[in-house]
Write an enzyme that holds these catalytic residues in place. Sequence first.
Site, PDB file in Angstrom:
ATOM      1  N   LYS A 217     -11.244   3.269 125.415  1.00  0.00           N
ATOM      2  CA  LYS A 217     -11.074   2.128 124.521  1.00  0.00           C
ATOM      3  C   LYS A 217      -9.880   1.281 124.968  1.00  0.00           C
ATOM      4  CE  LYS A 217     -10.134   1.085 119.720  1.00  0.00           C
ATOM      5  NZ  LYS A 217      -9.905   1.613 118.376  1.00  0.00           N
ATOM      6  N   GLU A 223      -4.873  10.439 131.427  1.00  0.00           N
ATOM      7  CA  GLU A 223      -5.843  11.379 131.990  1.00  0.00           C
ATOM      8  C   GLU A 223      -7.025  10.631 132.601  1.00  0.00           C
ATOM      9  OE1 GLU A 223      -4.562  11.407 128.986  1.00  0.00           O
ATOM     10  OE2 GLU A 223      -3.872  13.412 128.416  1.00  0.00           O
ATOM     11  N   GLY A 277     -11.829   5.680 118.247  1.00  0.00           N
ATOM     12  CA  GLY A 277     -12.348   6.432 119.390  1.00  0.00           C
ATOM     13  C   GLY A 277     -13.258   7.573 118.981  1.00  0.00           C
ATOM     14  N   ARG A 278     -12.859   8.323 117.971  1.00  0.00           N
ATOM     15  CA  ARG A 278     -13.645   9.500 117.572  1.00  0.00           C
ATOM     16  C   ARG A 278     -14.907   9.130 116.804  1.00  0.00           C
ATOM     17  NH1 ARG A 278      -8.645   9.065 115.620  1.00  0.00           N
ATOM     18  NH2 ARG A 278      -8.257   8.881 113.382  1.00  0.00           N
ATOM     19  N   GLU A 363      -7.973  14.949 113.961  1.00  0.00           N
ATOM     20  CA  GLU A 363      -7.252  13.720 114.322  1.00  0.00           C
ATOM     21  C   GLU A 363      -7.344  12.716 113.165  1.00  0.00           C
ATOM     22  OE1 GLU A 363      -8.148  10.734 117.735  1.00  0.00           O
ATOM     23  OE2 GLU A 363      -6.801  12.203 118.633  1.00  0.00           O
ATOM     24  N   HIS A 394     -20.225  38.272 118.241  1.00  0.00           N
ATOM     25  CA  HIS A 394     -19.769  39.314 119.162  1.00  0.00           C
ATOM     26  C   HIS A 394     -18.339  39.080 119.627  1.00  0.00           C
ATOM     27  CE1 HIS A 394     -23.627  41.363 119.298  1.00  0.00           C
ATOM     28  NE2 HIS A 394     -24.116  40.150 119.082  1.00  0.00           N
ATOM     29  N   LYS A 503       2.817  12.059 124.539  1.00  0.00           N
ATOM     30  CA  LYS A 503       2.492  11.147 125.661  1.00  0.00           C
ATOM     31  C   LYS A 503       3.756  10.460 126.154  1.00  0.00           C
ATOM     32  CE  LYS A 503      -2.012   9.628 123.872  1.00  0.00           C
ATOM     33  NZ  LYS A 503      -2.819   8.476 123.498  1.00  0.00           N
TER      34      LYS A 503
HETATM   35  O1  F6P Z   1      -4.845  10.727 122.330  1.00  0.00           O
HETATM   36  C1  F6P Z   1      -5.690  10.393 121.315  1.00  0.00           C
HETATM   37  C2  F6P Z   1      -6.591   9.233 121.620  1.00  0.00           C
HETATM   38  O2  F6P Z   1      -5.948   8.038 121.386  1.00  0.00           O
HETATM   39  C3  F6P Z   1      -7.871   9.353 120.816  1.00  0.00           C
HETATM   40  O3  F6P Z   1      -7.759   8.812 119.569  1.00  0.00           O
HETATM   41  C4  F6P Z   1      -8.866   8.710 121.700  1.00  0.00           C
HETATM   42  O4  F6P Z   1     -10.169   9.101 121.371  1.00  0.00           O
HETATM   43  C5  F6P Z   1      -8.420   9.216 123.053  1.00  0.00           C
HETATM   44  O5  F6P Z   1      -7.013   9.231 122.983  1.00  0.00           O
HETATM   45  C6  F6P Z   1      -8.875   8.398 124.222  1.00  0.00           C
HETATM   46  O6  F6P Z   1      -8.450   7.074 124.125  1.00  0.00           O
HETATM   47  P1  F6P Z   1      -9.072   5.950 125.038  1.00  0.00           P
HETATM   48  O7  F6P Z   1     -10.521   5.841 124.704  1.00  0.00           O
HETATM   49  O8  F6P Z   1      -8.317   4.705 124.674  1.00  0.00           O
HETATM   50  O9  F6P Z   1      -8.846   6.341 126.470  1.00  0.00           O
END
Ligand code: F6P
Length: 540
Positions: A217, A223, A277-278, A363, A394, A503
């Site tokens: 987003k 990452e 995002g979620r 979250e 199990h 972060k």
């Molecule tokens: O670290 C949390 C977050 O901001 C989430 O809310 C989001 O889904 C995820 O990182 C990834 O964010 P982006 O889609 O901006 O890379």
Amino acid sequence: MVSTFTPVAGGPLATAAWHELGRLARDRGRLSVAAAFATDPARADAFAVEAEGLLLDFSRQRLDRDVLGALLRLADERGLRSAIEAMFRGEIVNVTEGRQVLHVALRGARTPLDDAAANPWGADIARAVLDERGRMLAFAAAVRCGDVRGSAGRPFTDVVNIGIGGSDLGPCMAVEALRAYADGPRVHFVSNVDGCDLADALADADPATTLFLVCSKTFTTQETLANARSARAWLAEALGEAAVREHFAAVSVNAAAMDAFGVHPDYRFVLWDWVGGRYSLWSSIGLSIAIAIGVPRFGELLAGGAALDRHFRKASWEANLPVLMALLGIWNVNFLRLPTLAVLPYHARLRRFPAFLQQLEMESNGKRVGLTGEAVEYETAPVVWGEPGSNAQHSFFQLLHQGTPRAALDFLVGAESSCGRPEQQQLAIANCLAQAEAFMRGQHGVPAQRIHEGDRPATVLAFRRLDPWTLGHLVALYEHKVFAQSVIWGINAFDQYGVELGKKLCDGVLPLVRGERPPAEAPPSLRRALAFLRRDAPGN
Ligand code: F6P
């Protein structure tokens, strides 16, 4: 001018229902569900709702009609109905970030655009959604049929979604859940920063037939950018820099960052800051799902979500699946003091569903302050965890049956097999129902080691088959449960400030990991771990 939602003032502690529930919890703290079944022959029907093709059986929860009545009054006293309407009408419900919350429009937008009943969020939002959805689905269809190809003119056989959090968990969960419907290119998911996800996804991939989808987003997530840059280097090394444009698509609100990465204008898709995002698998973030299962089935997924939205908006509380799930959760967390929720799908392809719910629930509602920043004086989101039920039996069911910690349990089970093995599906159903009974009834009058106390509260959520429509139902059901709980707790489900501190600190730690000498004020805890982790690093 978009108006800002005004919640009911005072928080849940200011309601009569909350206090009534506290009194009932003291009275009913020892309620035996098995005994309640013995004295109330109608219990199985009174505490179950069948709607939208789903069965929500909460008869094994530790509550009676008085508790249920007080929970339903709590929803009224907290103004849940007007909060739901505010979300659908596009009021600013995410008050801390000043944003609308319109994932419901992503699956609900319909023509004619000016039909206010069909598009309570307004014609502009509906138009934007339908236009962008059309672009994204046309691209997905073109990838699937080979009209969009790699730089060497070969159709794509492998699609690698690079993203994390909401840009990974929802699509990854859905592609796995709907594997029975997957007839497109192979889809892989890469999220973790250490590089092994990417290495695994690329192990057998041919650069000439691999398409990357960079989903972020913000397009600033460390990452995702690290994985995207590595993937780009892998591709450019094999096919040359000029090929990058034909092998990378992207989804983001950040056009400038997509420009900087060199994403082809026709291969980029947008979402909006009113999609969390979620909550975003319904948007272009779901491109990997559409490529895997095709356009008509992606449409069924959206339609399943939209049908559940209509149910959430219109059904009375007594028959309202997400509202009942929200209220049961509040009873368990706040009054029976069960701080965790185990999610137990008796369906191997729902193996990523607990992980998806972890972000959705924790979250969203993992908050300790109310909408105006005041500390809340009650628990909020439970810790959500889980595993497909057979595996869980199990591993950790021993603790759930006989250990000292207690958890609330959500069992999920389908009537039909997703892989043409009906006898094995019968075994799954039998295990699911047997375990739910065992958790409720327990075992008494046996030697101490064999005693099961019982009365572990469980809900059974049953569906017919795990198809796109049903998955849309299940995801929207939990989304709305989370929203309803946030309204009752008086917290904002749509911000996530808690993820930022770590972060930010990482920016300062990375140079030390790379070899810079720690400054004098570096914390001893950090120095100690760095000394070990860097001991054998190249160059030391
Ligand atoms: O670290 C949390 C977050 O901001 C989430 O809310 C989001 O889904 C995820 O990182 C990834 O964010 P982006 O889609 O901006 O890379």
